[in-house]
Design a protein around this motif. Structure first.
Motif, PDB file in Angstrom:
ATOM      1  N   LEU A  29      -4.849   1.609   0.028  1.00 39.18           N
ATOM      2  CA  LEU A  29      -4.728   1.758   1.474  1.00 39.18           C
ATOM      3  C   LEU A  29      -4.389   0.409   2.068  1.00 39.18           C
ATOM      4  CD1 LEU A  29      -7.945   3.846   2.181  1.00 39.18           C
ATOM      5  CD2 LEU A  29      -5.604   4.688   1.991  1.00 39.18           C
ATOM      6  N   ARG A  30      -3.399   0.386   2.939  1.00 38.34           N
ATOM      7  CA  ARG A  30      -3.077  -0.826   3.686  1.00 38.34           C
ATOM      8  C   ARG A  30      -3.717  -0.689   5.048  1.00 38.34           C
ATOM      9  NH1 ARG A  30       1.177  -4.044   1.637  1.00 38.34           N
ATOM     10  NH2 ARG A  30       0.234  -5.430   3.148  1.00 38.34           N
ATOM     11  N   ILE A  31      -4.650  -1.574   5.356  1.00 39.55           N
ATOM     12  CA  ILE A  31      -5.353  -1.566   6.636  1.00 39.55           C
ATOM     13  C   ILE A  31      -5.080  -2.910   7.288  1.00 39.55           C
ATOM     14  CG2 ILE A  31      -7.586  -1.350   7.783  1.00 39.55           C
ATOM     15  CD1 ILE A  31      -8.523   0.159   5.211  1.00 39.55           C
ATOM     16  N   GLY A  32      -4.183  -2.905   8.240  1.00 41.75           N
ATOM     17  CA  GLY A  32      -3.744  -4.167   8.823  1.00 41.75           C
ATOM     18  C   GLY A  32      -3.090  -5.002   7.741  1.00 41.75           C
ATOM     19  N   SER A  34      -4.889  -6.091   5.177  1.00 42.24           N
ATOM     20  CA  SER A  34      -5.724  -5.909   3.980  1.00 42.24           C
ATOM     21  C   SER A  34      -5.184  -4.790   3.097  1.00 42.24           C
ATOM     22  CB  SER A  34      -7.153  -5.547   4.374  1.00 42.24           C
ATOM     23  OG  SER A  34      -7.739  -6.583   5.105  1.00 42.24           O
ATOM     24  N   THR A  35      -5.389  -4.941   1.819  1.00 40.23           N
ATOM     25  CA  THR A  35      -5.051  -3.909   0.848  1.00 40.23           C
ATOM     26  C   THR A  35      -6.335  -3.516   0.143  1.00 40.23           C
ATOM     27  OG1 THR A  35      -2.866  -4.881   0.508  1.00 40.23           O
ATOM     28  CG2 THR A  35      -3.650  -3.356  -1.175  1.00 40.23           C
ATOM     29  N   ARG A  36      -6.670  -2.237   0.198  1.00 35.92           N
ATOM     30  CA  ARG A  36      -7.900  -1.736  -0.411  1.00 35.92           C
ATOM     31  C   ARG A  36      -7.557  -0.693  -1.456  1.00 35.92           C
ATOM     32  NH1 ARG A  36     -10.950  -5.674   1.152  1.00 35.92           N
ATOM     33  NH2 ARG A  36     -11.258  -5.794   3.372  1.00 35.92           N
ATOM     34  N   VAL A  37      -8.222  -0.767  -2.591  1.00 38.81           N
ATOM     35  CA  VAL A  37      -8.044   0.211  -3.659  1.00 38.81           C
ATOM     36  C   VAL A  37      -9.050   1.330  -3.438  1.00 38.81           C
ATOM     37  CG1 VAL A  37      -8.185   0.593  -6.145  1.00 38.81           C
ATOM     38  CG2 VAL A  37      -7.214  -1.531  -5.263  1.00 38.81           C
ATOM     39  N   HIS A  57       5.825   5.884  -3.733  1.00 36.06           N
ATOM     40  CA  HIS A  57       4.706   6.022  -2.800  1.00 36.06           C
ATOM     41  C   HIS A  57       4.006   4.681  -2.697  1.00 36.06           C
ATOM     42  CE1 HIS A  57       1.317   7.662  -0.726  1.00 36.06           C
ATOM     43  NE2 HIS A  57       0.482   7.242  -1.669  1.00 36.06           N
ATOM     44  N   THR A  58       3.866   4.184  -1.466  1.00 33.08           N
ATOM     45  CA  THR A  58       3.267   2.868  -1.282  1.00 33.08           C
ATOM     46  C   THR A  58       1.813   2.943  -0.879  1.00 33.08           C
ATOM     47  OG1 THR A  58       3.997   2.769   1.011  1.00 33.08           O
ATOM     48  CG2 THR A  58       5.452   1.797  -0.663  1.00 33.08           C
ATOM     49  N   GLY A  59       1.313   4.122  -0.553  1.00 27.16           N
ATOM     50  CA  GLY A  59      -0.093   4.248  -0.221  1.00 27.16           C
ATOM     51  C   GLY A  59      -0.465   3.773   1.168  1.00 27.16           C
ATOM     52  N   HIS A  60       0.512   3.599   2.057  1.00 23.71           N
ATOM     53  CA  HIS A  60       0.138   3.219   3.411  1.00 23.71           C
ATOM     54  C   HIS A  60       0.673   4.210   4.428  1.00 23.71           C
ATOM     55  CE1 HIS A  60       4.184   1.839   3.819  1.00 23.71           C
ATOM     56  NE2 HIS A  60       4.001   0.673   3.277  1.00 23.71           N
ATOM     57  N   CYS A  61       0.023   4.247   5.568  1.00 21.01           N
ATOM     58  CA  CYS A  61       0.399   5.209   6.606  1.00 21.01           C
ATOM     59  C   CYS A  61       1.673   4.757   7.289  1.00 21.01           C
ATOM     60  CB  CYS A  61      -0.722   5.319   7.643  1.00 21.01           C
ATOM     61  SG  CYS A  61      -2.241   5.980   6.968  1.00 21.01           S
TER      62      CYS A  61
END
Length: 63
Positions: A29-32, A34-37, A57-61
């Motif tokens: 997840l990309r949050i701002g 930050s990258t979180r697994v 798929h990059t996993g971010h919104c």
């Protein structure tokens, strides 16, 4: 990110490179900035040995 990369057998820098290319083997997840697994995804990948991403798929919104 560092611990997940280590658990999967590569360096933190390689982990970020794989995230950037959409090839990290589990969900992130990309949050701002930050990258979180996603822990559940990491555990499934470690158990099965099969990656949980789909190509590109990059996993971010995007919304």
């Amino acid at each position: 990110m560092k611990d997940a990369s280590r658990a999967l057998g590569f360096s933190r820098a390689k982990g970020y490179d794989l995230v950037r290319r959409g090839e990290f083997p589990c969900r992130v997840l990309r949050i701002g900035r930050s990258t979180r697994v996603v822990t559940a995804s990491l555990l499934r990948v470690l158990e099965s040995g099969e990656p949980e991403y789909s190509g590109g798929h990059t996993g971010h919104c995007t919304s």
